[in-house]
Design a protein around this motif. Structure first.
Motif, PDB file in Angstrom:
ATOM      1  N   PRO A  42       0.301  -1.397  -0.279  1.00 32.23           N
ATOM      2  CA  PRO A  42      -0.090   0.033  -0.042  1.00 32.23           C
ATOM      3  C   PRO A  42       0.865   1.191  -0.216  1.00 32.23           C
ATOM      4  O   PRO A  42       2.005   1.143   0.210  1.00 32.23           O
ATOM      5  CB  PRO A  42      -0.280  -0.111   1.463  1.00 32.23           C
ATOM      6  N   LYS A  43       0.416   2.416   0.533  1.00 28.82           N
ATOM      7  CA  LYS A  43       0.737   3.937  -0.066  1.00 28.82           C
ATOM      8  C   LYS A  43       1.263   4.821   1.106  1.00 28.82           C
ATOM      9  O   LYS A  43       2.599   4.738   1.977  1.00 28.82           O
ATOM     10  CB  LYS A  43      -0.031   4.961  -1.026  1.00 28.82           C
ATOM     11  N   GLU A  44      -0.217   4.202   2.046  1.00 27.69           N
ATOM     12  CA  GLU A  44       0.442   4.243   3.961  1.00 27.69           C
ATOM     13  C   GLU A  44       0.426   2.876   4.350  1.00 27.69           C
ATOM     14  O   GLU A  44      -0.420   1.941   3.699  1.00 27.69           O
ATOM     15  CB  GLU A  44      -0.050   5.767   3.670  1.00 27.69           C
ATOM     16  N   ALA A  45       0.818   2.860   6.073  1.00 27.90           N
ATOM     17  CA  ALA A  45       0.915   2.193   6.902  1.00 27.90           C
ATOM     18  C   ALA A  45       1.381   2.793   8.126  1.00 27.90           C
ATOM     19  O   ALA A  45       1.492   3.711   8.095  1.00 27.90           O
ATOM     20  CB  ALA A  45       1.461   0.785   6.303  1.00 27.90           C
ATOM     21  N   GLN A  46       1.116   1.627   9.265  1.00 29.23           N
ATOM     22  CA  GLN A  46       1.822   1.969  10.012  1.00 29.23           C
ATOM     23  C   GLN A  46       2.436   0.642  10.783  1.00 29.23           C
ATOM     24  O   GLN A  46       1.621  -0.275  10.801  1.00 29.23           O
ATOM     25  CB  GLN A  46       0.230   2.902  11.144  1.00 29.23           C
ATOM     26  N   ILE A  47       3.012   1.020  11.975  1.00 26.78           N
ATOM     27  CA  ILE A  47       3.900  -0.474  12.256  1.00 26.78           C
ATOM     28  C   ILE A  47       4.606   0.963  13.967  1.00 26.78           C
ATOM     29  O   ILE A  47       4.366   2.072  14.517  1.00 26.78           O
ATOM     30  CB  ILE A  47       5.427   0.000  11.504  1.00 26.78           C
ATOM     31  N   CYS A  48       4.600  -0.008  15.372  1.00 26.39           N
ATOM     32  CA  CYS A  48       4.467   0.529  16.636  1.00 26.39           C
ATOM     33  C   CYS A  48       6.230   0.652  16.516  1.00 26.39           C
ATOM     34  O   CYS A  48       6.963   0.032  15.984  1.00 26.39           O
ATOM     35  CB  CYS A  48       4.604  -0.440  17.523  1.00 26.39           C
ATOM     36  N   GLU A  49       6.305   1.797  17.833  1.00 25.66           N
ATOM     37  CA  GLU A  49       7.626   1.860  17.815  1.00 25.66           C
ATOM     38  C   GLU A  49       8.704   1.229  18.326  1.00 25.66           C
ATOM     39  O   GLU A  49       9.850   1.105  18.517  1.00 25.66           O
ATOM     40  CB  GLU A  49       8.016   3.534  18.672  1.00 25.66           C
ATOM     41  N   LYS A  50       8.367   0.118  18.526  1.00 28.23           N
ATOM     42  CA  LYS A  50       9.441  -0.663  18.567  1.00 28.23           C
ATOM     43  C   LYS A  50       8.654  -2.190  18.806  1.00 28.23           C
ATOM     44  O   LYS A  50       7.939  -2.244  17.774  1.00 28.23           O
ATOM     45  CB  LYS A  50       8.380  -0.938  20.138  1.00 28.23           C
ATOM     46  N   PRO A  51       9.455  -2.440  17.836  1.00 28.35           N
ATOM     47  CA  PRO A  51       9.819  -4.300  17.382  1.00 28.35           C
ATOM     48  C   PRO A  51       8.898  -5.221  17.650  1.00 28.35           C
ATOM     49  O   PRO A  51       8.832  -5.277  18.900  1.00 28.35           O
ATOM     50  CB  PRO A  51      10.898  -4.662  16.788  1.00 28.35           C
ATOM     51  N   ILE A  71       6.458   4.293   0.457  1.00 28.30           N
ATOM     52  CA  ILE A  71       5.539   4.429   1.121  1.00 28.30           C
ATOM     53  C   ILE A  71       5.841   4.805   2.928  1.00 28.30           C
ATOM     54  O   ILE A  71       6.942   5.392   3.710  1.00 28.30           O
ATOM     55  CB  ILE A  71       5.682   3.006   1.595  1.00 28.30           C
ATOM     56  N   LYS A  72       4.825   5.627   2.549  1.00 33.72           N
ATOM     57  CA  LYS A  72       4.154   6.406   4.296  1.00 33.72           C
ATOM     58  C   LYS A  72       4.523   5.773   5.401  1.00 33.72           C
ATOM     59  O   LYS A  72       3.092   5.062   5.510  1.00 33.72           O
ATOM     60  CB  LYS A  72       3.411   7.663   4.045  1.00 33.72           C
ATOM     61  N   VAL A  73       5.298   5.474   6.598  1.00 34.72           N
ATOM     62  CA  VAL A  73       4.948   4.670   8.002  1.00 34.72           C
ATOM     63  C   VAL A  73       4.686   6.082   8.487  1.00 34.72           C
ATOM     64  O   VAL A  73       4.730   5.976   8.464  1.00 34.72           O
ATOM     65  CB  VAL A  73       6.310   3.501   7.813  1.00 34.72           C
ATOM     66  N   LYS A  74       3.455   5.107   9.553  1.00 33.29           N
ATOM     67  CA  LYS A  74       3.423   5.815  11.034  1.00 33.29           C
ATOM     68  C   LYS A  74       3.928   5.632  11.680  1.00 33.29           C
ATOM     69  O   LYS A  74       3.218   3.950  12.351  1.00 33.29           O
ATOM     70  CB  LYS A  74       1.558   6.287  11.132  1.00 33.29           C
ATOM     71  N   VAL A  75       5.001   5.792  12.520  1.00 35.68           N
ATOM     72  CA  VAL A  75       5.193   4.832  13.746  1.00 35.68           C
ATOM     73  C   VAL A  75       4.611   5.421  14.660  1.00 35.68           C
ATOM     74  O   VAL A  75       5.088   6.728  15.110  1.00 35.68           O
ATOM     75  CB  VAL A  75       6.544   4.677  13.896  1.00 35.68           C
ATOM     76  N   CYS A  76       4.342   4.489  15.940  1.00 38.78           N
ATOM     77  CA  CYS A  76       3.825   5.169  16.996  1.00 38.78           C
ATOM     78  C   CYS A  76       3.169   4.327  18.046  1.00 38.78           C
ATOM     79  O   CYS A  76       3.932   2.936  18.391  1.00 38.78           O
ATOM     80  CB  CYS A  76       1.998   5.376  16.490  1.00 38.78           C
ATOM     81  N   PRO A  77       3.782   4.768  19.364  1.00 37.12           N
ATOM     82  CA  PRO A  77       3.359   3.804  21.029  1.00 37.12           C
ATOM     83  C   PRO A  77       2.174   3.114  20.239  1.00 37.12           C
ATOM     84  O   PRO A  77       1.106   3.721  20.096  1.00 37.12           O
ATOM     85  CB  PRO A  77       3.578   4.433  21.698  1.00 37.12           C
ATOM     86  N   CYS A  78       2.125   1.866  21.139  1.00 36.24           N
ATOM     87  CA  CYS A  78       1.487   0.306  21.371  1.00 36.24           C
ATOM     88  C   CYS A  78       0.992   0.282  22.165  1.00 36.24           C
ATOM     89  O   CYS A  78       1.703   0.244  23.561  1.00 36.24           O
ATOM     90  CB  CYS A  78       1.680  -0.353  20.160  1.00 36.24           C
ATOM     91  N   ASP A  79      -0.670  -0.163  22.657  1.00 35.60           N
ATOM     92  CA  ASP A  79      -0.698  -1.129  23.269  1.00 35.60           C
ATOM     93  C   ASP A  79      -0.354  -2.407  23.322  1.00 35.60           C
ATOM     94  O   ASP A  79       0.655  -3.027  22.476  1.00 35.60           O
ATOM     95  CB  ASP A  79      -1.859  -0.805  23.693  1.00 35.60           C
ATOM     96  N   ASP A  80      -1.059  -3.043  24.561  1.00 34.50           N
ATOM     97  CA  ASP A  80      -0.253  -4.530  24.282  1.00 34.50           C
ATOM     98  C   ASP A  80      -1.289  -5.356  23.340  1.00 34.50           C
ATOM     99  O   ASP A  80      -0.206  -6.139  23.409  1.00 34.50           O
ATOM    100  CB  ASP A  80      -1.160  -5.394  26.218  1.00 34.50           C
TER     101      ASP A  80
END
Length: 823
Positions: free
Chosen positions: A524-533, A613-622
């Motif tokens: 895709p053109k955009e996606a998001q992923i957690c800041e920690k692997p 690809i625009k990746v949004k890195v963000c804090p994630c919950d459990d």
């Protein structure tokens, strides 16, 4: 018994009366009196009738009654013969028929009577009897056709009405006279006979009935033919059976085409046909000569001609006329046509006109002038019904038909339509694809064909107007929207210069073979992923406008420049079409990152494309999902901006809350305000207007009497002091509300209102919905009095300006108390 004087067993009396004594007849002996037979029967007495003329008396000795020993002695009686009376007698009437007497009339007076049809039953009084003498008469002329016989019974009683003798039967028969003519059942009879019938052929039957006695000559009818019209070919074409009335042919030569109908007059005569004494009547017999197929159809000419334009169908090209002398519009006359030679390909058919019986030569299959310029047909005609036996078809049952074909300007046509060619996409403009030429079928006309485009959706092609050569005008692209299933379609027109011009169309289909001319695009053109692997990663693939084999498997790789890309990210291959993008480092600050990825297809040669690809890195919950704050942070905002946004949100919520509280306070004040001026104390009839609508439907149950003028409420009892509801009466006792202080001060009215509100709020009988509260008590011992007293008292110079501070609702009161304008 002789008619001589003093005959044995009898004596002559006056007027020729013959009297028979009671003598016993011998079995088998006959006695004759005036030609009437008397036959003795065993056990019966003798009785006799003597008909007139001349009038004679008949003595009727009835059987003896029981003797002295109580035994009944039976003797034999004579059977009384019938009395014959001729019909239509001229009289005079009444006319004596017979005299009836009993041998006991010498001892006692006897009364005689008759009963039966014709006496005391309808028809009434045809016969009568003299009760004293026993003479029986007929009173009017008889009609045998009305009643052929009568059955009467004669009775003898004494003067007291007691039966002296048993009744005896009298039978009277009416003698028939020839007074009725024969009558035909129908005045007109219709019959038919086929033409050409042999002599003796049955035609029809006529019947006449005679009302006279059929057992005599009076009712015996005989038939004969009186006249026949026309008398052709013979004056005696028919004969009739004199007894049965059957009409049959007697001569040959019946021909419907010469004589279609005969009229025969038939006569019926009684007296066995005796024309001198018998009565006659006539009827008409109409004999129709029916048609048989004895005349074959014949063409009116030996040859016929017609012409037809080429390529025309369902067109009548010639009319064939025939002559048939049989009955029109019958199977013997209806013609049936058949082509027997000259049309092996079945271009023509001959149909019969149902009205004129003509044969219509019709084109059922188009003819081509270039192949056949003329046709020579042979047509045979026959009838729908077969010919009668012995009739032969004539030589005129066939005819020749010459049909000329007219040449017309036919449109050019493309021999291969739709024409399909195959070539690779991307050929340069000006490339010759093919020659799409048309053929002009008019070989005997010198004509030129010109070509042009009818449909070229993408304007990719050009056609030579003279020879039909197709060349490219632009680059052909298989991935274009104008291409369906790899095929591009264009339509061309070929027109000649004939008179009038004719044109034809042809379709050219170009199948475009794919070449690798489209680089793959990352998806895709955009996606998001957690800041920690963690376990989540971004699945990526590619989209390629080409088709196999110029698509996958794809190669995904990270560029070397900038170096941070390969430092922070890594790509793992899943299969030929998919890969996973994940973090290489343990932590990456939240935010938006543009990650370039190189995608390469499997074409020959392969094509590569660097996609972002625009990746949004963000804090994630459990659960591995981005949190709301983390998502905002990932959008690229700093901590200060986030704090400012939160403060603005809190301020906005606070303002909304204050506004809601203020609206509720206003609503509460609106429902708890009171009228400070009692209408009963206001002599000026002031009108106070309150701009409020109330609390909905529940506020409609209020007492309207509270709004009436004091003059109209004189009959209302004085209200109890205090505050009360007027929408419904409280169930329990009303609470005691506060009493206004004696000495007024600026806060007196406000405190009083507040206390009233608290009392109303604590009232257990108050409903949870809005109510109309009437405050009509000003306080006991108030020095203020009514509003009118305030205006008229000496304290009118008191300052009430503090009411203006309470709002516009109390401004009117302030003006009123302070000497303002009066309403």
């Amino acid at each position: 018994v002789s008619h001589g004087e003093g005959g044995a067993g009898g004596s002559r009396e006056d007027s020729g009366l013959i009297k028979f004594s009671s003598c016993v007849g011998t079995k088998g002996t006959q006695y004759e009196t005036n030609s009437m037979d008397f036959k003795p029967q065993k056990g019966k007495k003798i009785m006799a009738l003597d008909p007139s003329p001349p009038p004679k008396d008949t003595l009727l000795p009835w059987p003896q009654h029981q003797n002295a020993n109580g035994l009944r002695r039976r003797k034999r009686d004579w059977v009384i013969p019938p009395i014959n009376v001729p019909e239509n007698s001229r009289g005079p009437f009444p006319q004596q028929l017979v005299r009836i007497r009993s041998d006991k009339d010498n001892d006692i007076p006897i009364r005689y009577s008759i009963t039966g049809v014709g006496a005391d039953q309808p028809p009434m009084e045809v016969f009568s009897i003299d009760s004293m003498s026993g003479r029986m008469y007929v009173t009017r002329p008889m009609d045998r056709e009305e009643h052929a016989s009568y059955h009467l019974r004669a009775h003898a009683v004494d003067m007291n009405g007691n039966k002296v003798e048993n009744p005896i039967d009298l039978y009277i028969y009416v003698i028939d006279m020839n007074d009725n003519r024969p009558e035909f059942i129908n005045q007109v009879y219709n019959g038919s006979v086929d033409e050409g019938s042999k002599p003796g052929t049955y035609v029809m039957t006529v019947t006449a009935n005679d009302a006279d006695d059929s057992t005599t000559a009076n009712g015996m009818v005989r038939y004969r033919i009186v006249t026949q019209t026309p008398q052709s070919p013979s004056q005696n074409m028919f004969t009739i059976n004199s007894e049965t009335g059957d009409i049959v042919t007697v001569a040959a030569g019946l021909d419907r085409e010469k004589v279609q109908q005969y009229t025969v007059i038939v006569q019926a005569t009684d007296m066995e046909g005796n024309l001198n004494y018998g009565l006659s009547n006539t009827a008409t017999a109409i004999i129709t000569v029916t048609d048989v197929n004895d005349n074959p159809p014949e063409f009116t000419a030996s040859t016929f001609a017609g012409e037809v334009p080429e390529n025309r169908v369902e067109t009548v090209v010639a009319n064939l006329t025939v002559m048939d002398r049989d009955q029109p519009h019958s199977p013997n006359w209806n013609a049936v046509y058949r082509i027997i030679s000259g049309d092996p390909s079945g271009h023509f058919s001959v149909r019969t006109d149902p009205v004129t019986n003509e044969g219509m030569v019709t084109v059922v299959k188009a003819v081509d002038y270039e192949l056949n310029r003329a046709f020579m047909l042979t047509v045979m005609v026959s009838n729908q019904a077969p010919l009668a036996s012995g009739i032969q078809m004539s030589f005129q049952s066939t005819a020749g038909v010459t049909i000329s074909v007219m040449d017309i300007n036919e449109a050019p046509y493309f021999p291969s339509n739709h024409k399909l060619i195959r070539l690779e996409e991307g050929v340069p403009p000006g490339t010759v694809l093919t020659t799409f030429s048309a053929v002009d079928p008019d070989r005997f006309m010198q004509q030129a064909v010109r070509y042009s485009k009818l449909s070229d959706p993408a304007s990719w092609l050009h056609i030579n107007a003279t020879n039909g050569q197709i060349t490219t005008a632009a680059v052909l692209d298989r991935e274009s929207l104008y291409t369906k299933n790899n095929v591009y379609e264009a339509t061309f027109l070929a027109a000649d210069n004939g008179i009038p011009p004719a044109s034809g169309t042809g379709t050219l289909q170009i199948y475009l073979i794919d070449i690798n001319d489209n680089a793959p695009e990352l998806l895709p053109k955009e996606a998001q992923i957690c800041e920690k692997p963690n376990l989540n990663a971004i699945n990526i693939t590619a989209a390629d406008a080409d088709v196999d084999p110029n698509i996958g498997p794809y190669v995904f790789e990270l560029p070397f420049v900038p170096a941070a890309v390969r430092k922070n990210w890594t790509i793992t291959r899943l299969n030929g079409d998919y890969a996973q993008l994940s973090l290489r480092i343990l932590y990456l600050e939240a935010g938006m990152y543009d990650v370039p990825i190189i995608v390469t297809d499997s074409g020959n040669p392969p094509l590569s494309n660097t996609s972002i690809i625009k990746v949004k890195v963000c804090p994630c919950d459990d659960n591995g999902d981005c949190t709301t704050i983390g998502a905002v942070a990932a959008a690229g905002l700093g901590t200060g901006a986030i704090v400012a946004i939160l403060i603005c949100i809190l301020i906005l919520l606070t303002m909304v809350l204050l506004f809601v509280m203020w609206m509720k306070r206003r609503e509460k004040e609106r429902h708890t305000k009171q009228l400070l001026i009692d209408p009963e104390d206001d002599v000026r009839d002031n009108i106070l207007k309150y701009d409020e609508e109330g609390g909905g439907e529940e506020d409609q149950d209020y007492d309207l009497s509270q709004l009436q003028q004091p003059e109209a409420m004189g009959h209302v009892p004085s209200k109890a002091p205090g505050v009360r509801r007027v929408d419904e009466r409280p169930v329990g006792a009303e609470p005691q509300y506060p009493i206004r202080p004696m000495v007024p001060h600026p806060g007196d009215i406000g405190d009083f209102i507040n206390e009233g509100l608290r009392a109303a709020d604590n009232d257990p009988t108050a409903p949870p919905y809005d109510s109309l509260l009437v405050f009509d008590y000003e306080g006991s011992g108030s020095t203020a009095g009514s509003v009118s007293s305030l205006n008229s008292s000496s304290s009118g110079d008191q300052d009430y300006d503090y009411l203006n501070d309470w709002g516009p609702r109390f401004k009117k009161l302030a003006d009123m108390y302070g000497g303002g304008e009066e309403d």
